[in-house]
Design a protein around this motif. Structure first.
Motif, PDB file in Angstrom:
ATOM      1  N   LEU A 122       0.823  -1.206   0.000  1.00  0.00           N
ATOM      2  CA  LEU A 122       0.000   0.000   0.000  1.00  0.00           C
ATOM      3  C   LEU A 122       0.860   1.259   0.000  1.00  0.00           C
ATOM      4  CD1 LEU A 122      -2.791  -1.021   2.545  1.00  0.00           C
ATOM      5  CD2 LEU A 122      -2.968  -0.890   0.057  1.00  0.00           C
ATOM      6  N   GLY A 123       2.040   1.162   0.586  1.00  0.00           N
ATOM      7  CA  GLY A 123       2.910   2.326   0.684  1.00  0.00           C
ATOM      8  C   GLY A 123       3.388   2.860  -0.654  1.00  0.00           C
ATOM      9  N   VAL A 124       3.481   1.988  -1.669  1.00  0.00           N
ATOM     10  CA  VAL A 124       3.986   2.441  -2.971  1.00  0.00           C
ATOM     11  C   VAL A 124       2.871   2.971  -3.876  1.00  0.00           C
ATOM     12  CG1 VAL A 124       5.878   0.778  -2.875  1.00  0.00           C
ATOM     13  CG2 VAL A 124       3.799   0.165  -4.103  1.00  0.00           C
ATOM     14  N   LEU A 125       1.613   2.680  -3.541  1.00  0.00           N
ATOM     15  CA  LEU A 125       0.520   3.021  -4.454  1.00  0.00           C
ATOM     16  C   LEU A 125       0.337   4.518  -4.713  1.00  0.00           C
ATOM     17  CD1 LEU A 125      -2.313   0.456  -3.625  1.00  0.00           C
ATOM     18  CD2 LEU A 125      -0.635   0.436  -5.474  1.00  0.00           C
ATOM     19  N   PRO A 126       0.511   5.400  -3.716  1.00  0.00           N
ATOM     20  CA  PRO A 126       0.306   6.826  -4.014  1.00  0.00           C
ATOM     21  C   PRO A 126       1.175   7.340  -5.150  1.00  0.00           C
ATOM     22  CG  PRO A 126       0.350   6.489  -1.650  1.00  0.00           C
ATOM     23  CD  PRO A 126       0.733   5.183  -2.265  1.00  0.00           C
ATOM     24  N   ALA A 127       2.381   6.790  -5.307  1.00  0.00           N
ATOM     25  CA  ALA A 127       3.256   7.230  -6.390  1.00  0.00           C
ATOM     26  C   ALA A 127       2.782   6.707  -7.739  1.00  0.00           C
ATOM     27  CB  ALA A 127       4.691   6.771  -6.124  1.00  0.00           C
ATOM     28  N   PHE A 128       2.074   5.582  -7.753  1.00  0.00           N
ATOM     29  CA  PHE A 128       1.658   4.968  -9.012  1.00  0.00           C
ATOM     30  C   PHE A 128       0.313   5.475  -9.521  1.00  0.00           C
ATOM     31  CE2 PHE A 128       4.930   1.908  -7.921  1.00  0.00           C
ATOM     32  CZ  PHE A 128       5.416   1.516  -9.159  1.00  0.00           C
ATOM     33  N   ASN A 147       4.629  11.410  -3.162  1.00  0.00           N
ATOM     34  CA  ASN A 147       5.734  12.204  -3.692  1.00  0.00           C
ATOM     35  C   ASN A 147       5.202  13.373  -4.511  1.00  0.00           C
ATOM     36  OD1 ASN A 147       4.840  11.078  -6.068  1.00  0.00           O
ATOM     37  ND2 ASN A 147       6.746  10.038  -6.577  1.00  0.00           N
ATOM     38  N   GLY A 148       6.124  14.109  -5.149  1.00  0.00           N
ATOM     39  CA  GLY A 148       5.749  15.311  -5.878  1.00  0.00           C
ATOM     40  C   GLY A 148       4.794  15.058  -7.022  1.00  0.00           C
ATOM     41  N   ILE A 149       4.947  13.923  -7.698  1.00  0.00           N
ATOM     42  CA  ILE A 149       4.067  13.618  -8.823  1.00  0.00           C
ATOM     43  C   ILE A 149       2.642  13.381  -8.327  1.00  0.00           C
ATOM     44  CG2 ILE A 149       3.555  11.912 -10.613  1.00  0.00           C
ATOM     45  CD1 ILE A 149       6.547  11.584 -11.021  1.00  0.00           C
ATOM     46  N   ALA A 150       2.502  12.601  -7.256  1.00  0.00           N
ATOM     47  CA  ALA A 150       1.174  12.329  -6.711  1.00  0.00           C
ATOM     48  C   ALA A 150       0.520  13.610  -6.194  1.00  0.00           C
ATOM     49  CB  ALA A 150       1.279  11.295  -5.594  1.00  0.00           C
ATOM     50  N   LEU A 151       1.280  14.384  -5.406  1.00  0.00           N
ATOM     51  CA  LEU A 151       0.717  15.610  -4.831  1.00  0.00           C
ATOM     52  C   LEU A 151       0.430  16.647  -5.907  1.00  0.00           C
ATOM     53  CD1 LEU A 151       2.980  15.935  -1.651  1.00  0.00           C
ATOM     54  CD2 LEU A 151       0.608  15.144  -1.762  1.00  0.00           C
ATOM     55  N   GLY A 152       1.316  16.745  -6.910  1.00  0.00           N
ATOM     56  CA  GLY A 152       1.090  17.693  -8.002  1.00  0.00           C
ATOM     57  C   GLY A 152      -0.140  17.340  -8.811  1.00  0.00           C
ATOM     58  N   THR A 153      -0.367  16.045  -9.024  1.00  0.00           N
ATOM     59  CA  THR A 153      -1.552  15.601  -9.760  1.00  0.00           C
ATOM     60  C   THR A 153      -2.822  15.944  -8.998  1.00  0.00           C
ATOM     61  OG1 THR A 153      -0.330  13.765 -10.798  1.00  0.00           O
ATOM     62  CG2 THR A 153      -2.734  13.567 -10.684  1.00  0.00           C
ATOM     63  N   VAL A 154      -2.823  15.631  -7.711  1.00  0.00           N
ATOM     64  CA  VAL A 154      -3.987  15.961  -6.873  1.00  0.00           C
ATOM     65  C   VAL A 154      -4.213  17.469  -6.859  1.00  0.00           C
ATOM     66  CG1 VAL A 154      -4.903  15.931  -4.528  1.00  0.00           C
ATOM     67  CG2 VAL A 154      -3.762  13.897  -5.448  1.00  0.00           C
ATOM     68  N   ALA A 155      -3.123  18.227  -6.736  1.00  0.00           N
ATOM     69  CA  ALA A 155      -3.237  19.693  -6.692  1.00  0.00           C
ATOM     70  C   ALA A 155      -3.859  20.233  -7.971  1.00  0.00           C
ATOM     71  CB  ALA A 155      -1.856  20.315  -6.472  1.00  0.00           C
ATOM     72  N   ALA A 156      -3.429  19.723  -9.116  1.00  0.00           N
ATOM     73  CA  ALA A 156      -3.961  20.218 -10.391  1.00  0.00           C
ATOM     74  C   ALA A 156      -5.464  19.990 -10.487  1.00  0.00           C
ATOM     75  CB  ALA A 156      -3.249  19.532 -11.551  1.00  0.00           C
ATOM     76  N   ILE A 157      -5.908  18.790 -10.111  1.00  0.00           N
ATOM     77  CA  ILE A 157      -7.333  18.465 -10.215  1.00  0.00           C
ATOM     78  C   ILE A 157      -8.152  19.259  -9.195  1.00  0.00           C
ATOM     79  CG2 ILE A 157      -9.030  16.611  -9.933  1.00  0.00           C
ATOM     80  CD1 ILE A 157      -6.889  14.666 -10.968  1.00  0.00           C
ATOM     81  N   VAL A 158      -7.690  19.263  -7.948  1.00  0.00           N
ATOM     82  CA  VAL A 158      -8.456  19.925  -6.885  1.00  0.00           C
ATOM     83  C   VAL A 158      -8.503  21.437  -7.093  1.00  0.00           C
ATOM     84  CG1 VAL A 158      -8.503  20.452  -4.421  1.00  0.00           C
ATOM     85  CG2 VAL A 158      -8.034  18.113  -5.195  1.00  0.00           C
ATOM     86  N   ILE A 159      -7.356  22.054  -7.395  1.00  0.00           N
ATOM     87  CA  ILE A 159      -7.320  23.513  -7.561  1.00  0.00           C
ATOM     88  C   ILE A 159      -8.227  23.950  -8.700  1.00  0.00           C
ATOM     89  CG2 ILE A 159      -5.848  25.448  -8.272  1.00  0.00           C
ATOM     90  CD1 ILE A 159      -3.572  24.100  -6.702  1.00  0.00           C
TER      91      ILE A 159
END
Length: 426
Positions: A236-242, A399-411
């Motif tokens: 489960l720990g690796v899934l946020p990056a994928f 990581n940055g890719i996961a957080l950046g993706t979420v940020a783009a959609i949410v913002i």
């Protein structure tokens, strides 16, 4: 059993304005030649992914070929495309392998493939309108761009190990795009690797010891994915990056299918759901056996644009050829000898190009950056991705890719909703 292609004209010539459609073919010698061009077009990018992630090149090649054949079957030979290794997987595979081993990365690949296949099923039933609503061009462009730019430190670290070789490789990549016309101009990555490799051999940076020991014919190295029930925290720990990779693969596939439709027949858009399902299943198959995730390749779309030959018969040739190459450990051993300097040079350009593809999505769709919603969506997501912001919650790490993706959609959706409610939407 009759083959599904009809012969185009006399099978020997293609007129200046002729187009060979997906359901047509030339004679078999010419079809094999076109198929070989597709192999060369995909080869440079496909073997780079396992080199950069530490995966076995032969295994990745094998499942790239198998995935392409599966894709052609599921899309009923209507959609000419090659499934090569996706660069969107490089960052999450690298992070997962470093933290929990290759098996955890393979588990992440399987999950991505499963989700992509499910999205394909939904698209087949409902169409692509909801994808466009969830990820308008400003969002999808930002996600694609931040994935490429997030990898910049990896390119720098390889470049620093052999700066001269890396510089020669980079110059070869850049100059070959303008020195050569036609197909050769589209193979700049492959040409750059060859030139850089020769420079590395001269500089004594290449170790050939493993090549002599490798057999000419044999099965590649297979690796099992991590059992999530045996080690749930690591899995489960690796899934946020994928998970963000799913969105990238959707954007890539939909974009490439639209490109093929423009060149051939708009009716192929009906196969978007099937294409997503096929890519998802091919990615799962690779993940179960030790290969990297796949995506439809723009390099091969470029070959079709240059030749005006869209025959799926050529892709059957390319897929079978890739399978045969994957069954040669000797070829895999040669690929493994490519040194860090060559990788540093080619990825300096390549990772930047991934970022530029995101920018191109903005330009092609005429994204209006005078609007604050678009400004903040892209700006915030890119900084989070490039700086590689991280957030941990227990065993989960984003990581940055996961957080950046979420940020783009949410913002984007939050600002759009607030602007509509307040009447401040421009």
């Amino acid at each position: 059993m009759a083959l599904p292609w009809t012969l185009h004209g006399n099978g020997k010539t293609v007129g200046a304005t002729d187009v060979v459609g997906p359901g047509e073919r030339l004679n078999w010698p010419l079809t094999i030649g076109i198929g070989t061009q597709h192999v060369v077009a995909m080869f440079g990018a496909t073997f780079l992914v396992p080199l950069l992630t530490g995966f076995p090149p032969s295994t990745t090649l094998l499942f790239s070929g198998i995935g392409t054949l599966l894709f052609l079957v599921i899309t009923q030979n209507k959609l000419p495309s090659y499934l090569g290794s996706s660069f969107a997987f490089i960052a999450p595979i690298t992070a997962a392998t470093a933290s929990a081993g290759m098996g955890s990365a393979l588990f992440g690949i399987i999950v991505v493939g499963l989700l992509l296949a499910l999205i394909g099923l939904i698209v087949q039933l409902t169409g692509t309108g909801w994808i466009d609503a969830l990820m308008p061009p400003v969002v999808s462009g930002a996600i694609v761009a931040l994935i490429g730019l997030n990898l910049a430190p990896v390119a720098k670290s390889n470049f620093a190990l052999a700066p001269l070789t890396a510089l020669i490789t980079l110059l070869a990549v850049i100059l070959s795009t303008v020195l050569f016309r036609g197909i050769l101009g589209r193979l700049s990555i492959f040409i750059g690797v060859i030139v850089g490799y020769v420079a590395a051999v001269i500089a004594g940076e290449v170790d050939f010891s493993g090549v002599g020991e490798a057999a000419w014919i044999g099965l590649p190295q297979f690796t099992a994915a991590m059992n999530p029930f045996a080690n749930p925290s690591a899995a489960l720990g690796v899934l946020p990056a994928f998970l963000p990779v799913v969105l990238v693969l959707v954007a890539e596939n939909v974009g490439h299918i639209k490109g093929v439709a423009q060149m051939t027949d708009t009716k192929v858009n009906r196969f978007t759901g099937r294409a997503l399902m096929a890519d998802g299943l091919a990615t799962m198959l690779a993940g179960f056996s030790g290969g990297s995730g796949t995506t439809t390749y723009g390099e091969n779309i470029g070959v079709m644009a240059a030749t005006r030959i869209y025959s799926t018969a050529a892709y059957w040739v390319a897929g079978i050829t890739a399978v045969l190459l994957g069954l040669s450990p000797k070829i895999g051993a040669v690929i493994n000898t490519i040194p860090a300097g060559v990788l540093g040079g080619v990825t300096t350009a390549l990772y930047g190009l991934i970022g530029i593809i995101g920018v191109k999505i903005w330009l092609d769709n005429k994204v209006d950056f005078s609007k604050p919603v678009n400004q903040f969506t892209a700006a915030t997501a890119l900084i989070i991705g490039i700086a590689d912001y991280t957030f941990s919650a227990g065993t989960l790490s984003f990581n940055g890719i996961a957080l950046g993706t979420v940020a783009a959609i949410v913002i984007y959706h939050l600002m759009t909703w607030v602007a509509r409610v307040r009447g401040t939407e421009r």
